[in-house]
Design a protein around this motif. Sequence first.
Motif, PDB file in Angstrom:
ATOM      1  N   PHE A 121      -9.652   0.659   8.035  1.00 42.02           N
ATOM      2  CA  PHE A 121      -8.955   0.549   6.751  1.00 42.02           C
ATOM      3  C   PHE A 121      -8.737  -1.010   6.093  1.00 42.02           C
ATOM      4  CE2 PHE A 121      -7.289   4.963   7.582  1.00 42.02           C
ATOM      5  CZ  PHE A 121      -8.409   5.671   7.047  1.00 42.02           C
ATOM      6  N   ARG A 122      -8.677  -1.821   6.996  1.00 42.79           N
ATOM      7  CA  ARG A 122      -8.152  -3.288   6.866  1.00 42.79           C
ATOM      8  C   ARG A 122      -6.740  -3.066   6.498  1.00 42.79           C
ATOM      9  NH1 ARG A 122     -11.948  -7.275   5.879  1.00 42.79           N
ATOM     10  NH2 ARG A 122     -14.158  -6.808   7.041  1.00 42.79           N
ATOM     11  N   LEU A 123      -5.960  -2.196   6.800  1.00 42.83           N
ATOM     12  CA  LEU A 123      -4.314  -2.225   6.371  1.00 42.83           C
ATOM     13  C   LEU A 123      -3.925  -3.479   6.798  1.00 42.83           C
ATOM     14  CD1 LEU A 123      -2.619  -0.102   5.320  1.00 42.83           C
ATOM     15  CD2 LEU A 123      -1.858   0.216   7.427  1.00 42.83           C
ATOM     16  N   PRO A 124      -3.035  -4.236   5.889  1.00 43.12           N
ATOM     17  CA  PRO A 124      -2.388  -5.481   6.051  1.00 43.12           C
ATOM     18  C   PRO A 124      -1.316  -5.371   6.908  1.00 43.12           C
ATOM     19  CG  PRO A 124      -2.774  -5.276   3.906  1.00 43.12           C
ATOM     20  CD  PRO A 124      -3.103  -3.962   4.452  1.00 43.12           C
ATOM     21  N   ALA A 125      -1.125  -6.363   7.919  1.00 41.09           N
ATOM     22  CA  ALA A 125      -0.161  -6.277   9.036  1.00 41.09           C
ATOM     23  C   ALA A 125       1.275  -5.969   8.318  1.00 41.09           C
ATOM     24  CB  ALA A 125       0.112  -7.566   9.634  1.00 41.09           C
ATOM     25  N   ALA A 126       1.601  -6.271   7.189  1.00 41.85           N
ATOM     26  CA  ALA A 126       3.030  -5.936   6.596  1.00 41.85           C
ATOM     27  C   ALA A 126       2.772  -4.606   5.620  1.00 41.85           C
ATOM     28  CB  ALA A 126       3.476  -7.112   5.814  1.00 41.85           C
ATOM     29  N   GLY A 127       1.603  -3.981   5.849  1.00 43.98           N
ATOM     30  CA  GLY A 127       1.595  -2.736   4.810  1.00 43.98           C
ATOM     31  C   GLY A 127       0.945  -3.293   3.670  1.00 43.98           C
ATOM     32  N   PRO A 128       0.482  -2.167   2.918  1.00 48.25           N
ATOM     33  CA  PRO A 128      -0.251  -2.569   1.684  1.00 48.25           C
ATOM     34  C   PRO A 128       0.744  -3.117   0.408  1.00 48.25           C
ATOM     35  CG  PRO A 128      -0.179  -0.171   1.891  1.00 48.25           C
ATOM     36  CD  PRO A 128       0.150  -0.737   3.033  1.00 48.25           C
ATOM     37  N   ALA A 129       1.981  -2.813   0.304  1.00 47.97           N
ATOM     38  CA  ALA A 129       2.833  -3.067  -0.546  1.00 47.97           C
ATOM     39  C   ALA A 129       2.264  -3.361  -2.068  1.00 47.97           C
ATOM     40  CB  ALA A 129       3.569  -4.660  -0.043  1.00 47.97           C
ATOM     41  N   PRO A 130       1.842  -2.361  -2.519  1.00 48.66           N
ATOM     42  CA  PRO A 130       1.238  -2.673  -3.981  1.00 48.66           C
ATOM     43  C   PRO A 130       2.514  -2.708  -4.878  1.00 48.66           C
ATOM     44  CG  PRO A 130       1.006  -0.399  -3.387  1.00 48.66           C
ATOM     45  CD  PRO A 130       1.522  -1.080  -2.292  1.00 48.66           C
ATOM     46  N   GLU A 131       2.214  -3.564  -5.836  1.00 51.45           N
ATOM     47  CA  GLU A 131       3.443  -3.638  -7.073  1.00 51.45           C
ATOM     48  C   GLU A 131       3.281  -3.058  -8.353  1.00 51.45           C
ATOM     49  OE1 GLU A 131       4.197  -8.330  -7.338  1.00 51.45           O
ATOM     50  OE2 GLU A 131       2.229  -8.167  -6.362  1.00 51.45           O
ATOM     51  N   VAL A 132       1.759  -2.706  -8.536  1.00 51.78           N
ATOM     52  CA  VAL A 132       1.771  -1.754  -9.761  1.00 51.78           C
ATOM     53  C   VAL A 132       0.514  -0.732  -9.273  1.00 51.78           C
ATOM     54  CG1 VAL A 132       2.198  -3.672 -11.261  1.00 51.78           C
ATOM     55  CG2 VAL A 132      -0.093  -3.569 -10.458  1.00 51.78           C
ATOM     56  N   ALA A 133       0.329   0.346 -10.251  1.00 46.75           N
ATOM     57  CA  ALA A 133      -0.683   1.319  -9.792  1.00 46.75           C
ATOM     58  C   ALA A 133      -1.635   1.452 -11.158  1.00 46.75           C
ATOM     59  CB  ALA A 133      -0.247   2.677  -9.506  1.00 46.75           C
ATOM     60  N   VAL A 134      -2.836   1.569 -11.018  1.00 45.46           N
ATOM     61  CA  VAL A 134      -3.739   2.020 -12.044  1.00 45.46           C
ATOM     62  C   VAL A 134      -3.508   3.589 -12.306  1.00 45.46           C
ATOM     63  CG1 VAL A 134      -6.133   2.201 -12.862  1.00 45.46           C
ATOM     64  CG2 VAL A 134      -5.337   0.134 -11.544  1.00 45.46           C
ATOM     65  N   THR A 135      -3.077   3.881 -13.636  1.00 48.93           N
ATOM     66  CA  THR A 135      -2.644   5.196 -13.794  1.00 48.93           C
ATOM     67  C   THR A 135      -3.951   5.984 -14.591  1.00 48.93           C
ATOM     68  OG1 THR A 135      -1.707   4.339 -15.902  1.00 48.93           O
ATOM     69  CG2 THR A 135      -0.343   4.664 -14.106  1.00 48.93           C
ATOM     70  N   SER A 136      -4.671   5.424 -15.093  1.00 50.74           N
ATOM     71  CA  SER A 136      -5.852   5.992 -15.755  1.00 50.74           C
ATOM     72  C   SER A 136      -6.809   5.193 -16.341  1.00 50.74           C
ATOM     73  CB  SER A 136      -5.244   6.670 -17.022  1.00 50.74           C
ATOM     74  OG  SER A 136      -4.707   5.884 -18.217  1.00 50.74           O
ATOM     75  N   LEU A 137      -7.832   5.406 -16.762  1.00 52.07           N
ATOM     76  CA  LEU A 137      -9.063   4.728 -17.315  1.00 52.07           C
ATOM     77  C   LEU A 137      -9.694   5.203 -18.570  1.00 52.07           C
ATOM     78  CD1 LEU A 137     -11.098   4.164 -14.099  1.00 52.07           C
ATOM     79  CD2 LEU A 137      -9.621   2.499 -15.262  1.00 52.07           C
ATOM     80  N   HIS A 138     -10.098   4.490 -19.598  1.00 55.27           N
ATOM     81  CA  HIS A 138     -10.526   4.601 -20.729  1.00 55.27           C
ATOM     82  C   HIS A 138     -11.856   3.705 -20.806  1.00 55.27           C
ATOM     83  CE1 HIS A 138      -8.941   0.951 -22.255  1.00 55.27           C
ATOM     84  NE2 HIS A 138      -7.642   1.365 -21.752  1.00 55.27           N
TER      85      HIS A 138
END
Length: 279
Positions: A200-217
Amino acid sequence: MRWQGGRPQLLWERDRVSPLPLGGPFGFAVVGTRRCLGAQGLPCPRRADLPGDSTRALCADCTAFDRRHSVAADTAMDDPRPFRLYLAWFGPGLLKLGITAAERGDARLLEQGALAFTWLGEGPLAATRRAESALGAAHGIPDRMRIGAKRAARTSAAGVPAVEAAGQLLAAADALQTSSAWPDTLATLSPAVVDQRRVFRLPAAGPAPEVAVTSLHPGATAVGRLVAVVGSDAYVDLDLGRRALLPLPLLAGWSLTRPAGPTTAPLADLPAPADPGLF
């Protein structure tokens, strides 16, 4: 979204896929109308429109049809293939039982985002399903897990040594295989832990996302570098200077092209992960 040969691929229209190069540039622009992908290898008879915030690329009719022919929904119990019972690890103390067709190998575990797993047994579908239910009830191990729990566990799991994760799996596997609830109709497989975090290439410190994509248009874009793909979740360092969680099922059913500008996809802030040292 699917995994093929241990590599993630994006299914963005029926029978059209694109490889996802981990660690490399990533970007897309949405065009046209989002359409249902159809079910069980068949196209949607209505080419139904889908909302941009749905993580399931099937309309209601195709969803119902898919469930009528689904092993996962217990509606196709006459499947003659051999099935395997597995024990998956998603983080410290977070275990799940499940089954998959033996011929699929580890594809199901990759799709679910299992960080490590071991096989437990193999047999006919009915026997494997009964074992999953009986052993889960006897040992308090679920056969379903919410995506939110999986995502939250990835940060704490990132720093767990492989030997520690394997120890948790092997201890639980021994208890399950020696349990009085283990059915005689299921052949026992020797446990051997597979750690998938490097895949998965999981980063050593975890993925730690700051934002999420919620929808597309139509017209929405995302541009950046693909950090990791865990199950059907992509983690992208966007051109905006923020790391984003992108649920890849949001892309299914759209027509995609190369982006001509910066990221414009709708984003929502995510809370910072809790510090494990506080608990």
